[in-house]
Write an enzyme that holds these catalytic residues in place. Sequence first.
Site, PDB file in Angstrom:
ATOM      1  N   HIS A  47       0.838  -1.197   0.000  1.00 41.75           N
ATOM      2  CA  HIS A  47       0.000   0.000   0.000  1.00 41.75           C
ATOM      3  C   HIS A  47       0.877   1.252   0.000  1.00 41.75           C
ATOM      4  O   HIS A  47       2.085   1.169   0.163  1.00 41.75           O
ATOM      5  CB  HIS A  47      -0.941   0.009   1.212  1.00 41.75           C
ATOM      6  CG  HIS A  47      -0.218   0.067   2.527  1.00 41.75           C
ATOM      7  ND1 HIS A  47       0.139  -1.072   3.227  1.00 41.75           N
ATOM      8  CD2 HIS A  47       0.229   1.108   3.261  1.00 41.75           C
ATOM      9  CE1 HIS A  47       0.761  -0.718   4.330  1.00 41.75           C
ATOM     10  NE2 HIS A  47       0.838   0.600   4.379  1.00 41.75           N
ATOM     11  N   ALA A  48       0.223   2.384  -0.168  1.00 45.10           N
ATOM     12  CA  ALA A  48       0.855   3.698  -0.025  1.00 45.10           C
ATOM     13  C   ALA A  48      -0.039   4.516   0.908  1.00 45.10           C
ATOM     14  O   ALA A  48      -1.196   4.165   1.134  1.00 45.10           O
ATOM     15  CB  ALA A  48       0.985   4.399  -1.376  1.00 45.10           C
TER      16      ALA A  48
END
Length: 130
Positions: A47-48
């Site tokens: 994820h970011a």
Amino acid sequence: MIERIKLPKIEDRRGNLSVLEKDIVPFEFKRVYYLYDVPSGASRGGHAHIEQNEFLIALSGSFDVVIHDGNNTQTYTLNKPDEGLLIPNGYWRELHDFSSGGICLVLASAVFIEADYIRDFEAFLQFKKQ
């Protein structure tokens, strides 16, 4: 920008000590968590963050942090408890290849807010184009 940050290390024959203070980590952390007992071949992350910054430390063992900035990929191996990896917001991260006994400590600049996560890589690439 991704940055390795060396932590103070006080060496002593009885054992070493490293310190995390507010002037070492370049953000005020609001949440601390750690990953451990990660099975062989498993990955974490993926994820970011839109706003949140993170600082990762290998407290024990080792693992790889794969960072994607929207164009390029870089792998960082963390294996020293007196060194951390600063990951500002806007970078995709994946954690791989945890050694037996590997522990990843994470200091986060915010409490958990699901809306801050980008969990789809294609959505991340679109976010980076904005």
